[in-house]
Design a protein around this motif. Structure first.
Motif, PDB file in Angstrom:
ATOM      1  N   SER A   8      15.630  -2.480  11.288  1.00  0.00           N
ATOM      2  CA  SER A   8      16.522  -1.598  11.823  1.00  0.00           C
ATOM      3  C   SER A   8      17.523  -0.931  10.717  1.00  0.00           C
ATOM      4  N   GLY A   9      17.399  -1.172   9.410  1.00  0.00           N
ATOM      5  CA  GLY A   9      18.602  -0.971   8.467  1.00  0.00           C
ATOM      6  C   GLY A   9      18.180  -1.183   7.053  1.00  0.00           C
ATOM      7  N   THR A  10      18.942  -1.609   6.339  1.00  0.00           N
ATOM      8  CA  THR A  10      18.687  -1.442   4.746  1.00  0.00           C
ATOM      9  C   THR A  10      17.325  -1.550   4.257  1.00  0.00           C
ATOM     10  N   GLY A  11      16.691  -2.570   4.821  1.00  0.00           N
ATOM     11  CA  GLY A  11      15.330  -2.820   4.297  1.00  0.00           C
ATOM     12  C   GLY A  11      15.126  -3.592   2.944  1.00  0.00           C
ATOM     13  N   THR A  12      16.062  -4.146   2.713  1.00  0.00           N
ATOM     14  CA  THR A  12      15.843  -4.898   1.229  1.00  0.00           C
ATOM     15  C   THR A  12      14.746  -6.010   1.488  1.00  0.00           C
ATOM     16  N   ASN A  13      14.650  -6.679   2.405  1.00  0.00           N
ATOM     17  CA  ASN A  13      13.470  -7.499   2.754  1.00  0.00           C
ATOM     18  C   ASN A  13      12.462  -6.842   2.683  1.00  0.00           C
ATOM     19  N   ALA A  88      12.056  -7.820   9.772  1.00  0.00           N
ATOM     20  CA  ALA A  88      13.032  -7.921   8.644  1.00  0.00           C
ATOM     21  C   ALA A  88      14.212  -7.336   8.883  1.00  0.00           C
ATOM     22  N   GLY A  89      15.134  -7.816   9.479  1.00  0.00           N
ATOM     23  CA  GLY A  89      16.306  -7.287  10.040  1.00  0.00           C
ATOM     24  C   GLY A  89      15.997  -6.495  10.985  1.00  0.00           C
ATOM     25  N   PHE A  90      15.361  -6.761  11.987  1.00  0.00           N
ATOM     26  CA  PHE A  90      15.150  -5.906  13.309  1.00  0.00           C
ATOM     27  C   PHE A  90      15.890  -6.628  14.351  1.00  0.00           C
ATOM     28  N   HIS A 110      15.809 -15.503   9.022  1.00  0.00           N
ATOM     29  CA  HIS A 110      16.907 -15.644   9.766  1.00  0.00           C
ATOM     30  C   HIS A 110      18.100 -16.321   8.376  1.00  0.00           C
ATOM     31  N   PRO A 111      19.285 -15.708   8.381  1.00  0.00           N
ATOM     32  CA  PRO A 111      20.052 -15.970   7.106  1.00  0.00           C
ATOM     33  C   PRO A 111      20.925 -17.441   7.364  1.00  0.00           C
ATOM     34  N   SER A 112      20.195 -18.288   7.687  1.00  0.00           N
ATOM     35  CA  SER A 112      20.914 -19.892   7.712  1.00  0.00           C
ATOM     36  C   SER A 112      19.474 -20.833   7.585  1.00  0.00           C
ATOM     37  N   VAL A 175      17.438 -15.369  -1.711  1.00  0.00           N
ATOM     38  CA  VAL A 175      16.439 -16.328  -1.580  1.00  0.00           C
ATOM     39  C   VAL A 175      15.533 -15.639  -0.324  1.00  0.00           C
ATOM     40  N   GLU A 176      16.076 -14.972   0.539  1.00  0.00           N
ATOM     41  CA  GLU A 176      15.111 -14.475   1.497  1.00  0.00           C
ATOM     42  C   GLU A 176      14.151 -13.597   0.768  1.00  0.00           C
ATOM     43  N   HIS A 177      14.530 -12.924  -0.238  1.00  0.00           N
ATOM     44  CA  HIS A 177      13.389 -12.088  -0.839  1.00  0.00           C
ATOM     45  C   HIS A 177      12.430 -12.722  -1.432  1.00  0.00           C
TER      46      HIS A 177
HETATM   47  C1  GRF Z   1      18.777 -10.212   6.615  1.00  0.00           C
HETATM   48  O1  GRF Z   1      19.810 -10.961   5.952  1.00  0.00           O
HETATM   49  C2  GRF Z   1      17.886 -11.040   7.650  1.00  0.00           C
HETATM   50  O2  GRF Z   1      18.221 -12.370   7.457  1.00  0.00           O
HETATM   51  C3  GRF Z   1      18.622 -10.516   8.888  1.00  0.00           C
HETATM   52  O3  GRF Z   1      18.984  -9.137   8.468  1.00  0.00           O
HETATM   53  C4  GRF Z   1      19.101  -9.058   7.334  1.00  0.00           C
HETATM   54  C5  GRF Z   1      18.367  -7.796   6.866  1.00  0.00           C
HETATM   55  O4  GRF Z   1      18.701  -7.471   5.770  1.00  0.00           O
HETATM   56  N1  GRF Z   1      17.665 -10.860   9.783  1.00  0.00           N
HETATM   57  P1  GRF Z   1      17.881  -5.987   5.068  1.00  0.00           P
HETATM   58  O5  GRF Z   1      17.654  -4.935   5.951  1.00  0.00           O
HETATM   59  O6  GRF Z   1      16.428  -6.528   4.971  1.00  0.00           O
HETATM   60  O7  GRF Z   1      18.447  -5.822   3.727  1.00  0.00           O
END
Ligand code: GRF
Length: 202
Positions: A8-13, A88-90, A110-112, A175-177
């Protein structure tokens, strides 16, 4: 495995997943063949395009109900013969119907450190709670939000006095990446399998 990444967004993941799946390692088990965004004009779409990955924009606003939006997602994923779906950020909750259709085939980040801080703004929740450690979790999606079986987790330290919210968000993304591509590979290779409590076997 043929993978679709939903954003839904930036897409760094998404970027981390693209970079990892394209590294010339032996025995790679997954390939990102499709990106779906429920929002047009987001940076994640540009990332996919730059990587030469097809993008479908499915705006939830074009549908009367969550179920109809999910049916369209299901139709697209089936048409592309997708094996695994990566969130991934959906920022849409998937209906129980969709989750059932794709049971054991949908991964979310999920960021926790789940089960702590479910839901929106998990990093803000962690900072507000004064915890010294939070992190990121990759899990299978089940009908309840942020509560499916855990595939991978990684902690980060938090200094509740010195860290800003942005510091915490960025540290957790770091760490997500790392763990998201690892978790995808674990599932795609069959090293981690979804143990369906409803199925009665294994
Ligand atoms: C991440 O922090 C993920 O954990 C959360 O949304 C964010 C997505 O970031 N569900 P990005 O779009 O991948 O930069």
């Amino acid at each position: 495995k043929r993978v679709a990444v939903l954003i839904s967004g930036t897409g760094t993941n998404l970027q981390a997943l693209i970079d990892d799946t394209r590294e010339p390692k032996h025995g790679r088990h997954s390939e990102i063949v499709l990106v779906i965004s429920n929002k047009s004009g987001v940076a994640g779409i540009t990332r996919a395009e730059e990587a030469g990955i097809p993008v479908e924009v499915v705006s939830h606003q074009d549908f009367k109900s969550r179920e109809e939006f999910d049916q369209e997602l299901h139709r697209i994923l089936s048409w592309w013969q997708i094996d695994l779906v990566v969130l991934a950020g959906f920022m849409r909750i998937l209906s129980p119907w969709f989750v059932q259709q794709w049971r054991g085939k949908v991964l979310n980040i999920h960021p926790s450190l789940l089960p702590a801080f479910k839901g929106l703004d998990a990093q803000k929740q962690a900072l507000g709670a004064g915890v010294r450690v939070s992190g990121a979790t990759v899990h299978f999606v089940d009908p309840e939000v942020d509560s499916g079986s855990i595939i991978a987790q990684e902690p980060v330290r938090i200094n509740p006095v010195e860290d800003s919210l942005d510091d915490v968000i960025e540290r957790i993304k770091g760490v997500e990446h790392v763990i998201f591509p690892q978790a995808l590979e674990l599932v795609a290779s069959g090293q981690v399998r979804f143990n369906d409590p409803a199925s009665g076997d294994d």
